[in-house]
Design a protein around this motif. Structure first.
Motif, PDB file in Angstrom:
ATOM      1  N   GLU A  68     -36.731 -30.179  32.509  1.00  0.00           N
ATOM      2  CA  GLU A  68     -36.290 -29.831  33.864  1.00  0.00           C
ATOM      3  C   GLU A  68     -34.942 -30.456  34.200  1.00  0.00           C
ATOM      4  O   GLU A  68     -34.204 -29.932  35.036  1.00  0.00           O
ATOM      5  N   TYR A 109     -30.474 -24.644  30.643  1.00  0.00           N
ATOM      6  CA  TYR A 109     -31.874 -24.202  30.656  1.00  0.00           C
ATOM      7  C   TYR A 109     -31.955 -22.719  30.328  1.00  0.00           C
ATOM      8  O   TYR A 109     -32.789 -22.281  29.534  1.00  0.00           O
ATOM      9  N   ASP A 110     -31.088 -21.926  30.937  1.00  0.00           N
ATOM     10  CA  ASP A 110     -31.138 -20.475  30.714  1.00  0.00           C
ATOM     11  C   ASP A 110     -30.563 -20.063  29.365  1.00  0.00           C
ATOM     12  O   ASP A 110     -30.980 -19.081  28.778  1.00  0.00           O
ATOM     13  N   MET A 150     -39.417 -21.287  39.461  1.00  0.00           N
ATOM     14  CA  MET A 150     -38.843 -19.976  39.765  1.00  0.00           C
ATOM     15  C   MET A 150     -39.807 -18.985  40.380  1.00  0.00           C
ATOM     16  O   MET A 150     -39.434 -17.844  40.649  1.00  0.00           O
ATOM     17  N   GLU A 181     -35.528 -24.928  21.505  1.00  0.00           N
ATOM     18  CA  GLU A 181     -34.334 -25.786  21.608  1.00  0.00           C
ATOM     19  C   GLU A 181     -34.511 -26.738  22.796  1.00  0.00           C
ATOM     20  O   GLU A 181     -34.197 -27.928  22.699  1.00  0.00           O
ATOM     21  N   TYR A 225     -36.399 -21.499  23.855  1.00  0.00           N
ATOM     22  CA  TYR A 225     -37.560 -22.270  24.270  1.00  0.00           C
ATOM     23  C   TYR A 225     -37.728 -23.548  23.452  1.00  0.00           C
ATOM     24  O   TYR A 225     -37.839 -24.643  23.993  1.00  0.00           O
ATOM     25  N   HIS A 234     -34.230 -25.353  39.244  1.00  0.00           N
ATOM     26  CA  HIS A 234     -34.095 -24.029  38.622  1.00  0.00           C
ATOM     27  C   HIS A 234     -35.290 -23.628  37.768  1.00  0.00           C
ATOM     28  O   HIS A 234     -35.490 -22.451  37.507  1.00  0.00           O
ATOM     29  N   HIS A 235     -36.096 -24.632  37.324  1.00  0.00           N
ATOM     30  CA  HIS A 235     -37.258 -24.242  36.506  1.00  0.00           C
ATOM     31  C   HIS A 235     -38.406 -23.732  37.381  1.00  0.00           C
ATOM     32  O   HIS A 235     -39.334 -23.108  36.906  1.00  0.00           O
ATOM     33  N   MET A 244     -30.428 -21.946  26.513  1.00  0.00           N
ATOM     34  CA  MET A 244     -31.128 -22.452  25.324  1.00  0.00           C
ATOM     35  C   MET A 244     -32.428 -21.709  25.069  1.00  0.00           C
ATOM     36  O   MET A 244     -33.088 -21.238  25.989  1.00  0.00           O
TER      37      MET A 244
END
Lengths: 100, 201, 103
Positions: free
Chosen positions: C54, C61-62, C7, C68, C66, C4-5, C64
């Motif tokens: 990652e 991921y979405d 993108m 965090e 940056y 997912h990272h 939190m």
């Protein structure tokens, strides 16, 4: 940056290459969107430790040649409508590249 | 966000803030670094701002020899002006009447932070990272920048050990300006490549 | 599997040129990373930091912020390397929470 233990460079500026279509798990710095696509070496950036190994706190040696590869947007995206010369440049390690 | 989500977000902020303090304190106790080291790093990052990149650009516009050094070895050219860039290599990308450059990091948020400071929020966003490689002209328009069709766009995805900065076009009507005045026209966004330098500042 | 990272090229929303004034705790997260990864200490590699970011699930991921994500990752790396233990980190965080409540 270069140390004696380095993998020899297989490509030079202008070489035509293809990014390997591979899908390993783990920490990989080859973006998904360029895998399997054709590009041209823009320059050799030098030799650098392999991030796939560094990510697990290993030394990443031998250092690998790192290239900047130019991909035409029309090669990456079938329906791309901008200037035919529009391009994306990406840093890619040698072990992800094959001669074309 | 509903109330519960807002509460969760607040709890999470508090949680990571406490974690930051806890790890800083533990590592000071273990002698890994001192409180003064942390303060020094914070100060050093505060002192890095786009003015550094702007100064390099203004100098390159005025001095063709410096410009060729900038394009040959960006890191050395930065150090020449007293800006340490560390182990990552700086590549400066020259805009010309026929090529426009823009930078991104699609995998995380690599940015020439040693030269420009911390990146703006949008640079780290999913919207920018996903789209600028796919539809650069449209994304630039969202920043108010229209690139003529005949100008080629080059998007630079910072995936490994290089960091990039754009050397934008010097706008017409700036012939009489000195280095300091020119540097004032150069914005952070023009060094990233999402805007052009405007003679009016 | 595309992670997912990773993108680049995916559909997403309009770019809003938003700015964010970094808070002091965020700058201190950054300072921790700089110190831990420097030549003198070498207690964290940038690629370890990235790997531990990652490996957050897509939702986290979405959701939190940056820094965090960075803080999560720094803590994981230090635990993986044995620089700190989960127990001492948990106790220290509880101590700080008590201290904050009394303040």
């Amino acid at each position: 940056m270069s140390v004696p233990e380095a993998v020899p460079a297989r490509f030079g500026p202008g070489s035509r290459v293809q990014v390997r279509r591979a899908d390993p798990p783990g920490h990989v710095r080859t973006p998904w969107y360029c895998r399997g696509h054709n590009g041209v070496i823009e320059r050799i950036c030098g030799n650098f430790a392999n991030p796939e190994e560094l990510a697990y706190n290993r030394d990443g040696l031998p250092v690998q040649p790192l290239y900047r590869v130019r991909f035409l947007c029309r090669e990456l995206w079938r329906d791309y409508e901008g200037n035919a010369g529009d391009a994306v440049e990406i840093e890619i390690f040698q072990h992800w590249l094959e001669a074309r | 966000m509903n109330r519960q989500q807002e509460q969760d977000a607040q709890d999470s902020r508090g949680y990571y803030r406490r974690m930051q303090s806890a790890i800083e304190e533990l590592l000071i106790l273990k002698g890994v670094f001192s409180g003064a080291d942390v303060e020094r790093e914070v100060k050093a990052m505060d002192s890095r701002d786009p003015g550094r990149g702007a100064k390099m650009v203004a100098r390159a516009w005025l001095d063709p020899d410096y410009k060729s050094r900038v394009l040959k070895d960006g890191s050395a050219a930065a150090e020449e002006l007293g800006f340490a860039v560390g182990p990552l290599r700086l590549i400066v990308l020259e805009d010309t009447p026929s090529v426009h450059n823009v930078i991104v990091c699609t995998l995380c948020s690599c940015y020439p932070r040693m030269l420009l400071g911390l990146p703006p929020e949008w640079y780290k966003s999913r919207d920018y990272r996903s789209r600028v490689v796919r539809e650069p002209r449209k994304v630039l328009q969202e920043f108010g920048t229209r690139i003529p069709d005949e100008v080629e766009i080059r998007v630079h995805d910072s995936t490994a050990d290089m960091r990039y900065m754009v050397l934008p076009l010097r706008p017409a009507g700036t012939e009489r300006l000195d280095e300091e005045q020119l540097a004032q026209l150069v914005t952070r966004d023009s060094l990233i490549g999402v805007t052009m330098v405007d003679a009016q500042g | 599997m595309r992670s997912h990272h990773d993108m680049g090229g995916l559909p997403a929303g309009r770019c809003e040129p938003d700015e964010h004034e970094y808070e002091m705790w965020e700058k201190r997260v950054d300072a921790l990373m700089m110190l831990l990864s420097d030549k003198e200490r070498q207690l964290l590699k940038v690629d370890e930091l990235r790997r531990n970011i990652e490996s957050l699930g897509a939702d986290a991921y979405d959701r939190m912020g940056y820094y965090e994500r960075w803080m999560h990752s720094i803590s994981q790396t230090l635990i993986q390397r044995g620089v700190i233990s989960i127990d001492e980190l948990g106790r220290k965080m509880a101590e700080i929470e008590d201290r904050d409540e009394r303040a």
